[in-house]
Design a protein around this motif. Structure first.
Motif, PDB file in Angstrom:
ATOM      1  N   ILE A  94       0.837  -1.097  -0.036  1.00  0.00           N
ATOM      2  CA  ILE A  94      -0.067   0.169  -0.045  1.00  0.00           C
ATOM      3  C   ILE A  94       0.894   1.267  -0.068  1.00  0.00           C
ATOM      4  O   ILE A  94       0.181   2.320  -0.100  1.00  0.00           O
ATOM      5  CB  ILE A  94      -0.987  -0.049   1.158  1.00  0.00           C
ATOM      6  CG1 ILE A  94      -0.206   0.052   2.293  1.00  0.00           C
ATOM      7  CG2 ILE A  94      -1.937  -1.146   1.126  1.00  0.00           C
ATOM      8  CD1 ILE A  94      -1.107   0.220   3.794  1.00  0.00           C
ATOM      9  N   ARG A  95       2.123   1.239  -0.053  1.00  0.00           N
ATOM     10  CA  ARG A  95       3.098   2.280  -0.216  1.00  0.00           C
ATOM     11  C   ARG A  95       2.975   2.873  -1.521  1.00  0.00           C
ATOM     12  O   ARG A  95       3.451   3.976  -1.801  1.00  0.00           O
ATOM     13  CB  ARG A  95       4.438   1.935   0.345  1.00  0.00           C
ATOM     14  CG  ARG A  95       4.566   1.320   1.849  1.00  0.00           C
ATOM     15  CD  ARG A  95       4.440   2.997   2.733  1.00  0.00           C
ATOM     16  NE  ARG A  95       5.700   3.814   2.368  1.00  0.00           N
ATOM     17  CZ  ARG A  95       6.831   3.839   2.769  1.00  0.00           C
ATOM     18  NH1 ARG A  95       7.049   2.823   3.717  1.00  0.00           N
ATOM     19  NH2 ARG A  95       7.704   4.695   2.542  1.00  0.00           N
ATOM     20  N   HIS A  96       2.471   2.077  -2.449  1.00  0.00           N
ATOM     21  CA  HIS A  96       2.496   2.423  -3.857  1.00  0.00           C
ATOM     22  C   HIS A  96       1.096   3.296  -4.017  1.00  0.00           C
ATOM     23  O   HIS A  96       0.346   2.623  -4.356  1.00  0.00           O
ATOM     24  CB  HIS A  96       2.557   1.193  -4.771  1.00  0.00           C
ATOM     25  CG  HIS A  96       3.840   0.552  -4.871  1.00  0.00           C
ATOM     26  ND1 HIS A  96       5.102   1.028  -5.300  1.00  0.00           N
ATOM     27  CD2 HIS A  96       4.463  -0.543  -3.781  1.00  0.00           C
ATOM     28  CE1 HIS A  96       6.336   0.232  -5.142  1.00  0.00           C
ATOM     29  NE2 HIS A  96       5.723  -0.755  -4.187  1.00  0.00           N
ATOM     30  N   ARG A  97       1.717   4.617  -4.189  1.00  0.00           N
ATOM     31  CA  ARG A  97       0.569   5.642  -4.339  1.00  0.00           C
ATOM     32  C   ARG A  97      -0.267   5.608  -5.548  1.00  0.00           C
ATOM     33  O   ARG A  97      -1.426   6.403  -5.508  1.00  0.00           O
ATOM     34  CB  ARG A  97       1.134   6.874  -3.928  1.00  0.00           C
ATOM     35  CG  ARG A  97       1.506   6.852  -2.709  1.00  0.00           C
ATOM     36  CD  ARG A  97       2.738   8.074  -2.270  1.00  0.00           C
ATOM     37  NE  ARG A  97       4.098   7.769  -2.933  1.00  0.00           N
ATOM     38  CZ  ARG A  97       5.079   8.519  -2.672  1.00  0.00           C
ATOM     39  NH1 ARG A  97       5.072   9.467  -2.261  1.00  0.00           N
ATOM     40  NH2 ARG A  97       6.299   7.838  -3.607  1.00  0.00           N
ATOM     41  N   HIS A  98       0.138   4.854  -6.656  1.00  0.00           N
ATOM     42  CA  HIS A  98      -0.665   4.982  -7.896  1.00  0.00           C
ATOM     43  C   HIS A  98      -1.708   3.859  -7.979  1.00  0.00           C
ATOM     44  O   HIS A  98      -2.429   3.659  -8.746  1.00  0.00           O
ATOM     45  CB  HIS A  98       0.129   5.344  -8.855  1.00  0.00           C
ATOM     46  CG  HIS A  98       1.098   6.343  -9.046  1.00  0.00           C
ATOM     47  ND1 HIS A  98       0.334   7.533  -8.824  1.00  0.00           N
ATOM     48  CD2 HIS A  98       2.372   6.531  -8.781  1.00  0.00           C
ATOM     49  CE1 HIS A  98       1.421   8.554  -8.876  1.00  0.00           C
ATOM     50  NE2 HIS A  98       2.676   7.947  -8.775  1.00  0.00           N
ATOM     51  N   LEU A  99      -1.672   2.875  -6.974  1.00  0.00           N
ATOM     52  CA  LEU A  99      -2.310   1.692  -6.888  1.00  0.00           C
ATOM     53  C   LEU A  99      -3.724   2.066  -5.838  1.00  0.00           C
ATOM     54  O   LEU A  99      -3.322   2.831  -5.021  1.00  0.00           O
ATOM     55  CB  LEU A  99      -1.630   0.359  -6.422  1.00  0.00           C
ATOM     56  CG  LEU A  99      -0.540   0.065  -7.405  1.00  0.00           C
ATOM     57  CD1 LEU A  99       0.290  -1.030  -6.781  1.00  0.00           C
ATOM     58  CD2 LEU A  99      -0.944  -0.303  -8.479  1.00  0.00           C
ATOM     59  N   SER A 100      -4.846   1.406  -6.059  1.00  0.00           N
ATOM     60  CA  SER A 100      -5.929   1.471  -5.288  1.00  0.00           C
ATOM     61  C   SER A 100      -6.182   0.245  -4.523  1.00  0.00           C
ATOM     62  O   SER A 100      -6.059  -0.905  -5.142  1.00  0.00           O
ATOM     63  CB  SER A 100      -6.949   2.097  -6.015  1.00  0.00           C
ATOM     64  OG  SER A 100      -6.689   3.165  -6.824  1.00  0.00           O
TER      65      SER A 100
END
Ligand SMILES: Cc1cc2nc3c(=O)[nH]c(=O)nc-3n(C[C@H](O)[C@H](O)[C@H](O)COP(=O)(O)OP(=O)(O)OC[C@H]3O[C@@H](n4cnc5c(N)ncnc54)[C@H](O)[C@@H]3O)c2cc1C
Length: 248
Positions: A94-100
């Motif tokens: 969830i650190r990957h900000r372009h994923l939901s």
């Protein structure tokens, strides 16, 4: 709480592309990868295909990856439903900000979730026993906490009591607890995830998850991920890498 959990990754949604009927162009792919080609060609109205190297969707996307025109990949999305991963790994995911993300709620869902056993532990009988014993003790303590907190909150309002009981007791649950998560991202964001965590340096569970995501994504959008190379290391681990990745 059982000891073992198995990773499962399913593609549950992809982009549907409907080309306009007045544009003199067609391609040999569909879905998100066709949309990415359309978006790239729309920039220059390059609907004709004079160069054999870029006349196919695979060739065109290869060119897009080589020149770094990666924004066209943002038009296409894929959604994966991932089960059998640990909360430790979802914390990194969830650190990957372009994923939901939409993740299983520990406060609402009452079941007997498994632990995800790290490979170096699962591969060793003695360590597996140690892990299983710790898991069993944790579950026993969790159940005792549930009972104790229920007694303590016995007089409080009923509708929220059960949630308050579980949210307090879950503080004890370890990072290895299994979970489930729906993840949506555009194809560029998925590539960034794979580039960041597909390597030998990544956390083992996250690397294996990343490689599995790549395999699933390739089943639906192969040309957008064709540059990634999967390699089996001598110790059995798998890594993913690309000579073309310039970000991640
Ligand atoms: C090997 C490895 C070890 C790690 N160890 C740690 C650790 O010890 N501690 C820790 O806290 N984290 C750690 N991380 C996580 C890491 O710091 C990132 O939080 C995570 O990988 C998300 O990547 P990202 O921030 O590059 O990109 P994403 O959020 O996926 O975004 C993709 C890209 O978009 C751009 N972008 C996104 N948001 C911004 C912004 N606000 N401003 C400018 N550009 C932006 C960047 O180019 C970024 O690379 C580790 C990651 C790896 C791969």
């Amino acid at each position: 709480m059982s000891d073992q959990n198995t990773l499962r990754v399913d593609v549950i949604a992809t982009t549907r592309f409907t080309p306009p009927d007045d544009v003199p162009w067609s391609t040999d792919a569909d879905g998100g990868q066709a949309l990415a080609e359309f978006a790239g060609r729309a920039c220059y109205r390059s609907w004709d295909k004079p160069k054999p190297a870029t006349a196919t969707n695979a060739g065109y996307l290869r060119h897009i990856l080589e020149v770094g025109h990666l924004s066209v990949l943002e038009h296409a999305q894929a959604t994966l439903y991932i089960r059998g991963l640990s909360r430790s790994v979802t914390h990194e995911l969830i650190r990957h900000r372009h994923l939901s993300f939409s993740q299983l709620s520990q406060r609402h869902v009452i079941d007997d979730p498994a632990f995800v056993v790290p490979d170096p532990v699962a591969d060793d009988a003695e360590l597996s026993e140690l892990f299983a014993t710790a898991a069993r003790r944790t579950r026993e303590a969790y159940d005792e906490l549930i009972e104790g907190i229920q007694r303590r909150l016995a007089g409080s309002e009923g509708a929220t009591r059960s949630k308050r009981v579980r949210q307090a007791a879950q503080a004890l649950l370890p990072a290895a607890r299994g979970t489930e998560i729906v993840v949506t991202g555009n194809l560029r964001a998925w590539r960034q995830l794979i580039a960041a965590h597909g390597s030998d340096h990544a956390d083992d569970e996250l690397r294996e998850l990343t490689v599995t995501c790549l395999e699933r994504l390739r089943e639906v959008e192969p040309n957008a991920f064709a540059d990634f190379v999967l390699t089996d290391l001598p110790d059995g681990r798998r890594i993913a890498s690309s000579a073309l990745v310039t970000e991640g």
